[in-house]
Design an enzyme around this catalytic site. Structure first.
Site, PDB file in Angstrom:
ATOM      1  N   ASN A 388       0.822  -1.185   0.000  1.00  0.00           N
ATOM      2  CA  ASN A 388       0.000   0.000   0.000  1.00  0.00           C
ATOM      3  C   ASN A 388       0.874   1.259   0.000  1.00  0.00           C
ATOM      4  O   ASN A 388       1.056   1.899  -1.044  1.00  0.00           O
ATOM      5  CB  ASN A 388      -0.954  -0.060   1.202  1.00  0.00           C
ATOM      6  CG  ASN A 388      -1.947   1.058   1.218  1.00  0.00           C
ATOM      7  OD1 ASN A 388      -1.802   2.035   0.492  1.00  0.00           O
ATOM      8  ND2 ASN A 388      -2.967   0.943   2.039  1.00  0.00           N
ATOM      9  N   ASP A 389       1.466   1.584   1.142  1.00  0.00           N
ATOM     10  CA  ASP A 389       2.251   2.827   1.249  1.00  0.00           C
ATOM     11  C   ASP A 389       3.323   2.958   0.169  1.00  0.00           C
ATOM     12  O   ASP A 389       3.557   4.042  -0.346  1.00  0.00           O
ATOM     13  CB  ASP A 389       2.962   2.894   2.609  1.00  0.00           C
ATOM     14  CG  ASP A 389       1.978   2.979   3.760  1.00  0.00           C
ATOM     15  OD1 ASP A 389       0.798   3.312   3.499  1.00  0.00           O
ATOM     16  OD2 ASP A 389       2.382   2.715   4.902  1.00  0.00           O
ATOM     17  N   VAL A 390       3.971   1.828  -0.152  1.00  0.00           N
ATOM     18  CA  VAL A 390       5.113   1.903  -1.071  1.00  0.00           C
ATOM     19  C   VAL A 390       4.681   2.153  -2.510  1.00  0.00           C
ATOM     20  O   VAL A 390       5.520   2.266  -3.405  1.00  0.00           O
ATOM     21  CB  VAL A 390       5.993   0.630  -0.981  1.00  0.00           C
ATOM     22  CG1 VAL A 390       6.533   0.447   0.430  1.00  0.00           C
ATOM     23  CG2 VAL A 390       5.253  -0.604  -1.454  1.00  0.00           C
ATOM     24  N   ALA A 429       1.406   3.623   7.347  1.00  0.00           N
ATOM     25  CA  ALA A 429       1.461   5.060   7.601  1.00  0.00           C
ATOM     26  C   ALA A 429       0.082   5.618   7.962  1.00  0.00           C
ATOM     27  O   ALA A 429      -0.041   6.784   8.332  1.00  0.00           O
ATOM     28  CB  ALA A 429       2.042   5.790   6.393  1.00  0.00           C
TER      29      ALA A 429
END
Ligand code: NAP
Length: 464
Positions: A388-390, A429
């Site tokens: 997700n975040d990456v 995050a």
């Protein structure tokens, strides 16, 4: 020195071989192809180091050692069996135990050597005690935050850095006083107690998302305190092993900070990882397009080039073997399949590499971030599995985002993006991902393992 010169030559050789094995372990661990040898070399080195120490004639009574061995095994064996996703907190606990041991040994040495202790020994002993104590409580705090026993949210207040640095400064002043006047023994407990408090206070303002970096920094402190203990005990082996540990932990922390585009001071003093106020809630009403396993299989089978981007969700679901089956099924159909690996995907450095290696995915199919980003514009499908975040394009475009500036995998440059995840929950995050609302994005809702399994079955079914 005299202790070393008088040492049994057999023990000396054992220590020399152990030292060489530690150095080789670090070298071999730096490539997936030799990593297993690295682990064996490290284990053998540690066995020799412990064995050599047990043969030392300075030991007068083995009973306490036997008790320690039993207690250590009772704690250590279960610690070795935790799930891979819990390895960061497990590592933090190991650092806490190491640091506690260093502090206890330093305390014993202080009282054994008495007021006749030399200025040099007292200096390194102070460093050992201060680093050991703050690493003990700091690592426990980090483990607690990662295990979510403690709140992940950073807790900040005005003048916090001033208070923290003040505590550290007082510890150093006490250390200097003890070096000059070792007979002022009543100061010694303060040199343990204040850094213990500092260890807690230091971690309080750091958010859960930064804990892996903090743990690798604690690794470095534990190593440095062990090296200092090596000087106190006159053990070259400890000095070298501690220095290797200290240096490698530090390099890793710097590399992790770089991969998240954060400065080191920002990690330590920046209060990152704060849960975002629901300002991003607006997105939740936006529509997303979703697809079934059958549709996903059709799109993948028709593609010429696919890049799979794994993340934390693949690790939780233990989907790496199913991903391997998907890789096989697509490759058999002539699809060019590669993997895009973000340096901080998952929860620890190298997390994805370890999982994909476990599933025997060829190393040469793994692209690092820069290589993958060069290929996304020519890619038909970017298949995001539990990451997700990456992949969050807000890191590139939204200056208000907490991850703004973090280098990401540009999956949105591929012709089609498909994202396997269970729902619309955010990642580590805690922020929304605009990728999911793009026209070219298809959400594949489900557990990573079972969804990928369904896609593999569809591919097999349509093949015949
Ligand atoms: P991520 O942003 O934490 O997202 C993981 C996603 O996986 C979640 O959104 C979750 O969504 C999904 N998921 C969870 N369980 C799943 C399952 N069983 N099946 C399918 N999907 C599942 O992960 P990431 O993209 O790998 O990013 C890593 C994060 O950790 C970054 O923020 C990074 O900075 C941080 N971090 C990593 C390191 C490191 O060393 N690797 C160090 C420090 C910080 P659903 O709940 O909707 O399924």
């Amino acid at each position: 020195m005299t202790a070393l010169l008088g040492m049994n030559p057999f023990i000396q050789v054992t220590y020399l071989v152990a030292t060489a094995l530690f150095i080789l372990a670090l070298k071999w661990l730096s490539s997936p192809a030799t990593a297993r040898h690295g682990v064996w070399a490290g284990e053998l080195g540690m066995l020799l180091a412990v064995g050599g120490t047990l043969l030392d004639r300075g030991i007068v009574d083995y009973r306490f050692i036997a008790i320690g061995l039993v207690l250590g095994s009772i704690i250590g064996v279960p610690l070795g069996m935790v799930h891979m996703t819990a390895v960061p907190q497990r590592t933090a606990l190991s650092h806490a135990f190491g640091a506690l041991c260093v502090t206890l040994v330093g305390t014993a040495e202080f009282y054994l050597q008495g007021p006749a202790i030399s200025g040099f020994t007292m200096s390194v002993l102070s460093m050992e005690i201060i680093l050991g104590s703050l690493t003990f409580t700091g690592s426990l705090m980090a483990a607690g935050k990662l295990e979510e026993i403690l709140p992940q949210r950073p807790i900040t207040y005005k003048g916090q850095n001033f208070v923290n640095l003040g505590l550290l400064a007082i510890s150093i002043v006490i250390a200097v006083a003890l070096v000059l006047h070792p007979e002022m023994r009543y100061l010694f407990p303060f040199m343990i107690g204040i850094p213990l408090v500092f260890g807690v206070m230091m971690i309080v303002p750091i958010g859960g998302a930064d804990m892996p970096t903090v743990i690798s920094l604690m690794n470095s402190y534990a190593g440095l305190s062990a090296a200092a203990m090596g000087f106190v005990l006159d053990s070259k082996l400890l000095i070298i092993a501690g220095a290797l540990d200290g240096a490698s932990g530090f390099i890793l922390s710097v590399n992790m900070s770089k991969a998240m585009n954060r400065s080191f001071t920002n990690v330590l003093f920046g209060a990152f990882g704060e849960v975002q106020p629901k300002g991003s809630a607006a997105h939740e009403e936006l529509p997303v397009k979703s697809a079934s396993a059958e549709e996903a299989a059709g799109i993948l089978a028709a593609a010429g080039k696919v890049i799979i981007v794994p993340g934390y969700g693949m690790a939780v679901a233990q989907a790496q073997h199913k991903v391997r089956e998907l890789y096989d099924a697509l490759t058999k159909r002539g699809v060019d399949v590669k993997f895009g690996i973000h340096p901080v995907a998952g929860r620890m450095p190298g997390h994805m590499n370890v999982l994909l290696a476990e599933a025997d995915i060829p190393y040469d199919k793994l692209l690092d971030m820069d290589e993958a980003n060069a290929e996304f514009p020519q890619t038909d499908v970017a298949l995001v599995i539990g990451a997700n975040d990456v992949t969050n394009p807000a890191a590139r475009s939204d200056a208000g985002s907490p991850i703004f500036g973090m280098p990401i995998l540009d999956v949105d440059k591929a012709r089609t993006v498909m994202v396997v995840k269970r729902g619309m929950s955010p990642g580590f995050a805690g922020i929304d991902n605009p990728l999911y609302y793009l026209d070219k994005t298809l959400m594949l809702f489900g557990d990573a393992k079972s969804f990928v399994n369904d896609v593999v079955r569809e591919l097999a079914g349509s093949h015949h």
